[in-house]
Every structure is written in C-alpha cells, then in structure tokens.
Design a protein around this motif. Structure first.
Motif, short mmCIF file in Angstrom:
data_model
loop_
_atom_site.label_atom_id
_atom_site.label_comp_id
_atom_site.label_asym_id
_atom_site.label_seq_id
_atom_site.Cartn_x
_atom_site.Cartn_y
_atom_site.Cartn_z
N CYS A 1 4.02 -14.69 -3.25
CA CYS A 1 3.70 -13.91 -4.45
C CYS A 1 4.62 -12.70 -4.59
N THR A 2 4.81 -12.29 -5.84
CA THR A 2 5.53 -11.05 -6.15
C THR A 2 4.55 -10.05 -6.74
N TYR A 3 4.64 -8.81 -6.26
CA TYR A 3 3.79 -7.73 -6.75
C TYR A 3 4.68 -6.61 -7.26
N THR A 4 4.27 -5.99 -8.34
CA THR A 4 5.04 -4.91 -8.94
C THR A 4 4.20 -3.64 -9.03
N HIS B 1 0.78 -3.26 -6.77
CA HIS B 1 -0.54 -3.89 -6.78
C HIS B 1 -0.72 -4.93 -7.89
N THR B 2 0.27 -5.07 -8.77
CA THR B 2 0.14 -6.01 -9.88
C THR B 2 0.79 -7.34 -9.54
N SER C 1 0.83 -1.22 0.00
CA SER C 1 0.00 0.00 0.00
C SER C 1 0.85 1.25 0.00
N LYS C 2 2.06 1.17 0.56
CA LYS C 2 2.94 2.33 0.65
C LYS C 2 3.71 2.58 -0.65
N VAL C 3 4.09 1.50 -1.35
CA VAL C 3 4.93 1.68 -2.55
C VAL C 3 4.13 1.49 -3.84
#
Length: 241
Positions: free
Chosen positions: A201-204, A183-184, A178-180
């Motif tokens: 999981c990895t989020y970008t 969300h993908t 949420s800070k950076v």
C-alpha cells in the motif's frame, strides 16, 4: 623530515559526512551486533527521491558491531557501495555470489524498475541491531531503539529531499507513517501468487509518501504476480505531477 601522517586518519578527517553519520549512531547501540547503513557515502548526498527502510538486520548476532560495520562501510568501501549489489550473503549454508541472494535480487529489481543506481539509494533499517527475525527482538526494546535511530532518518529524509520512503513490511511502515504523518491510503497492489493475496500500500500526508511493500525476504518481487514495484513508480509520478 619523516612524514608520520596516518593516511587512514587523514581520510577520516577529510570526510565530514562520514563523521556526521558516525556521530548520529546512538551510543547504546554502537557495541551491539548489527548494521546502520546499507549504502556508501554517495547515497547520503545530493538529492535522493527514494529512501529505503527495513525493520532490522537479519542473521545471527555475532562479534560484529554497529560501529565497526559503519566504519568499514564509510571509510573502507567505495563511495557507491551497495550491500544489495556488492554484498555476498550467506543464506542458510549457501554463500551466494555478490548480489545474487534472493532478497538482493528482489531489491535490485526494484531499483532497476525505478532506474536508480543501487549505490545511489539511501538504505537503512528503523532498528540497527541484528536478529534472525525482527520478531525475535523484545518489542519494548525494539520500539525504544527505533525511536533512538529515527533522528538520523528524519534529518536525512529532509536533507536529501526524499519524496517516497519505501518500507519493507508493515512494522517499519507503521513506524515511519506515524513520524511523517502519512495516514491517507492512496494506492494498493494485491499479489496473486501461490494462493496468497498479500497487499502492498501507498500512504500520503503532508510529508513524503510511505510505500509499504511486502517483505522481499518472503515475497518474490521478480514474479509479475507478486511484483509491487509499480506502487513506487506511481508514488514518484504523483510527487512530480
């Protein structure tokens, strides 16, 4: 003439990074039982591609304080100190040799896979206050503390040129995402171990990638069927391409 200079005070005065890190600890948390950082001064300088964040320090709250533990780490321990490699942890009633508690060995496995010196990886928690389990903290209070602790992480992530923030578990990962703005969903690993199918999981997003790993206090990363460290390897590779 008598030299009345205190060597410890002189060392502190000549260490502006340590003074900066100390000053960044929220006033209301300094006297509470807990720990702010898990690695010494060397990890908080230069370029550091990986930044590690857990939820909060484990264990029963005691007479130790966030401020006291930070001062010991920054001024008394070696600059390349790593709590995962050099710390001696009590788990239950068993005092493990340095670096040999189950969670320590799993995190050291991650650093080994990444080819990183444990003393060169910035490691902390989104909340500095100690509790036996993260769930034992009052949710509203924990959220407020996380917000108070975040400015230090935000500053260091930018200053160190962090490419990937590795989070232990869903709560710290959700907070950091949420800070950076990560969300993908970009990559997933699902373990096949002990009849479980826990996912990492990895989020970008526009900033650093966030890799949410199964918590090393519960998942044995040293078992190939439960080892999510490949996610971090791929995330770093994608940042370099």
């Amino acid at each position: 003439m008598t030299n009345n200079v205190d060597p410890a005070a002189e060392a502190k005065a000549s260490n502006p990074l340590a003074e900066e890190l100390t000053a960044a600890i929220p006033e209301g948390l300094r006297g509470l039982s807990g720990t702010a950082l898990y690695t010494g001064r060397a990890a908080w300088t230069g370029s550091r591609p990986v930044y590690v964040l857990g939820d909060n320090p484990g264990g029963e709250p005691g007479p130790d304080t966030v401020a006291g533990n930070l001062a010991e780490l920054l001024f008394d321990r070696p600059a390349d100190y790593s709590e995962y490699r050099d710390g001696q942890w009590m788990v239950g009633r068993h005092l493990h040799p340095r670096g040999q508690a189950p969670m320590q060995r799993r995190v050291l496995h991650l650093f080994d896979v990444l080819g990183l010196d444990p003393g060169a990886v910035p490691v902390s928690n989104i909340v500095y206050v100690r509790s036996p389990q993260a769930s034992h903290l009052d949710p509203d209070e924990a959220n407020r503390w996380a917000e108070e602790c975040w400015p230090l992480h935000a500053k260091m992530i930018e200053r160190l040129g962090v490419k990937v923030v590795v989070c232990f578990g869903a709560r710290p990962a959700g907070f950091v995402r949420s800070k950076v703005g990560a969300h993908t969903l970009a990559d997933t690993f699902r373990e096949t171990y002990a009849n479980r199918s826990w996912a990492s999981c990895t989020y970008t997003g526009p900033g650093p990638s966030v890799v949410q790993l199964t918590h090393p206090g519960r998942a044995d990363w040293t078992n190939p069927n439960a080892d999510p460290t490949g996610l971090v390897v791929r995330a770093l590779g994608n940042c370099s391409s």
